[in-house]
Design a protein around this motif. Structure first.
Motif, PDB file in Angstrom:
ATOM      1  N   GLU A  36       0.832  -1.193   0.000  1.00  0.00           N
ATOM      2  CA  GLU A  36       0.000   0.000   0.000  1.00  0.00           C
ATOM      3  C   GLU A  36       0.876   1.256   0.000  1.00  0.00           C
ATOM      4  OE1 GLU A  36      -3.939   1.714   2.357  1.00  0.00           O
ATOM      5  OE2 GLU A  36      -2.550   0.401   3.419  1.00  0.00           O
ATOM      6  N   PHE A  37       0.366   2.316  -0.619  1.00  0.00           N
ATOM      7  CA  PHE A  37       1.017   3.620  -0.608  1.00  0.00           C
ATOM      8  C   PHE A  37       0.159   4.539   0.255  1.00  0.00           C
ATOM      9  CE2 PHE A  37       4.119   6.129  -3.359  1.00  0.00           C
ATOM     10  CZ  PHE A  37       4.107   7.246  -2.521  1.00  0.00           C
ATOM     11  N   VAL A  38       0.670   4.891   1.426  1.00  0.00           N
ATOM     12  CA  VAL A  38      -0.059   5.737   2.379  1.00  0.00           C
ATOM     13  C   VAL A  38       0.699   7.036   2.555  1.00  0.00           C
ATOM     14  CG1 VAL A  38      -0.697   5.997   4.809  1.00  0.00           C
ATOM     15  CG2 VAL A  38      -1.229   3.882   3.607  1.00  0.00           C
ATOM     16  N   THR A  39      -0.006   8.152   2.440  1.00  0.00           N
ATOM     17  CA  THR A  39       0.590   9.441   2.757  1.00  0.00           C
ATOM     18  C   THR A  39       0.038   9.925   4.091  1.00  0.00           C
ATOM     19  OG1 THR A  39      -1.110  10.564   1.422  1.00  0.00           O
ATOM     20  CG2 THR A  39       1.010  10.126   0.372  1.00  0.00           C
ATOM     21  N   VAL A  40       0.869  10.670   4.802  1.00  0.00           N
ATOM     22  CA  VAL A  40       0.497  11.216   6.109  1.00  0.00           C
ATOM     23  C   VAL A  40       0.664  12.725   6.040  1.00  0.00           C
ATOM     24  CG1 VAL A  40       0.904  11.165   8.598  1.00  0.00           C
ATOM     25  CG2 VAL A  40       1.298   9.097   7.222  1.00  0.00           C
ATOM     26  N   VAL A  41      -0.402  13.456   6.335  1.00  0.00           N
ATOM     27  CA  VAL A  41      -0.387  14.909   6.231  1.00  0.00           C
ATOM     28  C   VAL A  41      -1.018  15.488   7.489  1.00  0.00           C
ATOM     29  CG1 VAL A  41      -2.624  15.044   5.046  1.00  0.00           C
ATOM     30  CG2 VAL A  41      -0.932  16.832   4.663  1.00  0.00           C
ATOM     31  N   GLY A  42      -0.606  16.704   7.824  1.00  0.00           N
ATOM     32  CA  GLY A  42      -1.165  17.341   9.008  1.00  0.00           C
ATOM     33  C   GLY A  42      -0.411  18.614   9.326  1.00  0.00           C
ATOM     34  N   PRO A  43      -0.909  19.406  10.258  1.00  0.00           N
ATOM     35  CA  PRO A  43      -0.251  20.670  10.611  1.00  0.00           C
ATOM     36  C   PRO A  43       1.092  20.428  11.287  1.00  0.00           C
ATOM     37  CG  PRO A  43      -2.024  20.173  12.140  1.00  0.00           C
ATOM     38  CD  PRO A  43      -2.130  19.164  11.052  1.00  0.00           C
ATOM     39  N   SER A  44       1.923  21.459  11.295  1.00  0.00           N
ATOM     40  CA  SER A  44       3.215  21.353  11.975  1.00  0.00           C
ATOM     41  C   SER A  44       3.015  20.993  13.438  1.00  0.00           C
ATOM     42  CB  SER A  44       3.973  22.679  11.876  1.00  0.00           C
ATOM     43  OG  SER A  44       4.302  22.967  10.541  1.00  0.00           O
ATOM     44  N   GLY A  45       3.870  20.107  13.930  1.00  0.00           N
ATOM     45  CA  GLY A  45       3.794  19.709  15.325  1.00  0.00           C
ATOM     46  C   GLY A  45       2.835  18.590  15.622  1.00  0.00           C
ATOM     47  N   CYS A  46       2.315  17.937  14.566  1.00  0.00           N
ATOM     48  CA  CYS A  46       1.351  16.849  14.801  1.00  0.00           C
ATOM     49  C   CYS A  46       2.026  15.497  14.987  1.00  0.00           C
ATOM     50  CB  CYS A  46       0.329  16.786  13.669  1.00  0.00           C
ATOM     51  SG  CYS A  46       0.997  16.239  12.081  1.00  0.00           S
ATOM     52  N   GLY A  47       3.344  15.428  14.843  1.00  0.00           N
ATOM     53  CA  GLY A  47       4.056  14.182  15.110  1.00  0.00           C
ATOM     54  C   GLY A  47       4.266  13.285  13.909  1.00  0.00           C
ATOM     55  N   LYS A  48       4.103  13.819  12.686  1.00  0.00           N
ATOM     56  CA  LYS A  48       4.275  13.002  11.487  1.00  0.00           C
ATOM     57  C   LYS A  48       5.663  12.382  11.422  1.00  0.00           C
ATOM     58  CE  LYS A  48       3.467  16.351   8.554  1.00  0.00           C
ATOM     59  NZ  LYS A  48       3.280  17.470   9.502  1.00  0.00           N
ATOM     60  N   SER A  49       6.682  13.229  11.572  1.00  0.00           N
ATOM     61  CA  SER A  49       8.063  12.740  11.466  1.00  0.00           C
ATOM     62  C   SER A  49       8.426  11.831  12.634  1.00  0.00           C
ATOM     63  CB  SER A  49       9.039  13.914  11.386  1.00  0.00           C
ATOM     64  OG  SER A  49       8.850  14.637  10.187  1.00  0.00           O
ATOM     65  N   THR A  50       7.874  12.110  13.798  1.00  0.00           N
ATOM     66  CA  THR A  50       8.109  11.238  14.954  1.00  0.00           C
ATOM     67  C   THR A  50       7.548   9.850  14.684  1.00  0.00           C
ATOM     68  OG1 THR A  50       8.030  13.116  16.471  1.00  0.00           O
ATOM     69  CG2 THR A  50       7.695  10.927  17.423  1.00  0.00           C
ATOM     70  N   LEU A  51       6.367   9.795  14.091  1.00  0.00           N
ATOM     71  CA  LEU A  51       5.736   8.515  13.764  1.00  0.00           C
ATOM     72  C   LEU A  51       6.598   7.724  12.791  1.00  0.00           C
ATOM     73  CD1 LEU A  51       2.990   7.153  14.537  1.00  0.00           C
ATOM     74  CD2 LEU A  51       2.121   7.969  12.341  1.00  0.00           C
ATOM     75  N   MET A  52       7.108   8.397  11.766  1.00  0.00           N
ATOM     76  CA  MET A  52       7.949   7.711  10.798  1.00  0.00           C
ATOM     77  C   MET A  52       9.271   7.281  11.422  1.00  0.00           C
ATOM     78  SD  MET A  52       9.723   8.769   7.256  1.00  0.00           S
ATOM     79  CE  MET A  52      11.271   8.835   8.172  1.00  0.00           C
ATOM     80  N   GLY A  53       9.831   8.135  12.293  1.00  0.00           N
ATOM     81  CA  GLY A  53      11.066   7.769  12.972  1.00  0.00           C
ATOM     82  C   GLY A  53      10.922   6.517  13.816  1.00  0.00           C
ATOM     83  N   MET A  54       9.750   6.344  14.391  1.00  0.00           N
ATOM     84  CA  MET A  54       9.488   5.125  15.162  1.00  0.00           C
ATOM     85  C   MET A  54       9.431   3.902  14.247  1.00  0.00           C
ATOM     86  SD  MET A  54       6.601   6.358  17.870  1.00  0.00           S
ATOM     87  CE  MET A  54       6.989   7.521  19.181  1.00  0.00           C
ATOM     88  N   ALA A  55       8.753   4.039  13.100  1.00  0.00           N
ATOM     89  CA  ALA A  55       8.687   2.919  12.161  1.00  0.00           C
ATOM     90  C   ALA A  55      10.075   2.561  11.642  1.00  0.00           C
ATOM     91  CB  ALA A  55       7.761   3.260  11.000  1.00  0.00           C
ATOM     92  N   ALA A  56      10.942   3.573  11.518  1.00  0.00           N
ATOM     93  CA  ALA A  56      12.311   3.325  11.055  1.00  0.00           C
ATOM     94  C   ALA A  56      13.184   2.712  12.132  1.00  0.00           C
ATOM     95  CB  ALA A  56      12.924   4.635  10.572  1.00  0.00           C
ATOM     96  N   GLY A  57      12.719   2.744  13.376  1.00  0.00           N
ATOM     97  CA  GLY A  57      13.528   2.238  14.476  1.00  0.00           C
ATOM     98  C   GLY A  57      14.516   3.250  14.997  1.00  0.00           C
ATOM     99  N   LEU A  58      14.336   4.533  14.633  1.00  0.00           N
ATOM    100  CA  LEU A  58      15.247   5.587  15.071  1.00  0.00           C
ATOM    101  C   LEU A  58      14.773   6.259  16.354  1.00  0.00           C
ATOM    102  CD1 LEU A  58      15.806   7.241  11.569  1.00  0.00           C
ATOM    103  CD2 LEU A  58      17.301   5.600  12.730  1.00  0.00           C
ATOM    104  N   ILE A  59      13.492   6.103  16.694  1.00  0.00           N
ATOM    105  CA  ILE A  59      12.905   6.684  17.898  1.00  0.00           C
ATOM    106  C   ILE A  59      12.127   5.592  18.617  1.00  0.00           C
ATOM    107  CG2 ILE A  59      11.311   8.425  18.822  1.00  0.00           C
ATOM    108  CD1 ILE A  59      11.794  10.072  16.290  1.00  0.00           C
TER     109      ILE A  59
END
Length: 260
Positions: A36-59
């Protein structure tokens, strides 16, 4: 869609901020299917990059867990390719050597390493620039090189954090089309972070809209548009309808409920 590939299960994350904790994410649960191709969008500070960092195993998540193929994420791994807005290329290495770099830790022969790198370079349309240094490339070409490097290690999942955010509008559209052509051939699972509503709709099977303070999933919107995506689709009434739904979900959210 096929079985779950990525599963966020009740994920929360806080960071210390002065005399209190800043809640970056609160009770996020989301399943992304295989291919699946999923995009994640939202206002600044909503945790998008944090969520991806967790999936990457970096956070590390504060609470909850992230599963890949049913296995908890315990750190970075070759099953996940990560692409950031910054190109992160080695300036002293050619395109080919940059793409080969991630393969040097693999137990493969130099011949196979070169062959896999070349296939990835061909896939993103950089065959004529394989021996060029990054300083001679445009921003879009540098990002294609970064994508090729991620593809070369043959990941099952691509995690992309605003990879086209620093590019001009025309180059951005061209790389969106290039990415979709590559995805249509390889069909890897993609989680793509963006601030751009049009980009979110154009690329995705589903758009995940997030809300801030605390970061949480606000709405998930299906994009029932055929692939391959074309300029005609981008200009269609149905695209406009979905875009408007995503836009209003991002920018007209009700305020978060006060803490109990």
């Amino acid at each position: 869609m096929n079985s779950k590939k990525i599963s966020f299960q009740g994920v929360s994350k806080s960071f210390p901020l002065k005399d209190t904790d800043f809640v970056a994410l609160s009770e996020v649960s989301l399943d992304i299917a295989d291919r699946e191709f999923v995009t994640v969008v939202g206002p600044s500070g909503c945790g998008k990059s944090t969520l991806m960092g967790m999936a990457a195993g970096l956070i590390d998540p504060g609470t909850g867990q992230i599963l890949i193929d049913g296995r908890p994420v315990a750190g970075p791994g070759p099953d996940r390719g990560v692409i950031f807005q910054q190109y992160a290329l080695f300036p002293w290495l050619t395109v080919r050597k940059n793409v080969e770099f991630g393969l040097k830790l693999s137990a493969i022969s130099p011949e196979e390493r070169r062959g896999r790198a070349q296939r990835a370079i061909d896939l993103v349309g950089l065959a004529d620039f394989a021996d060029a240094l990054p300083k001679t490339l445009s921003g879009g070409m540098k990002q294609r090189c970064a994508i090729a490097r991620a593809y070369a290690v043959n990941p099952e999942v691509l995690l992309m954090d605003e990879p086209f955010g620093a590019l001009d509008a025309l180059t951005r559209v061209q790389l969106q089309d290039q990415l979709l052509r590559t995805w249509s051939q390889e069909r890897r699972t993609v989680m793509f972070i963006t601030h751009d509503v049009d980009e979110a709709v154009y690329l995705a099977n589903r758009v995940v809209v997030m809300a801030a303070r605390p970061g949480r999933i606000y709405k998930v919107i299906d994009v029932d548009l055929p692939y391959p995506r074309t300029e005609e689709i981008r200009l269609s009434p149905e695209f406009g309808r979905i875009r408007n739904e995503v836009w209003h979900s991002v920018y007209h959210q009700a305020p978060a409920a006060p803490a109990a």
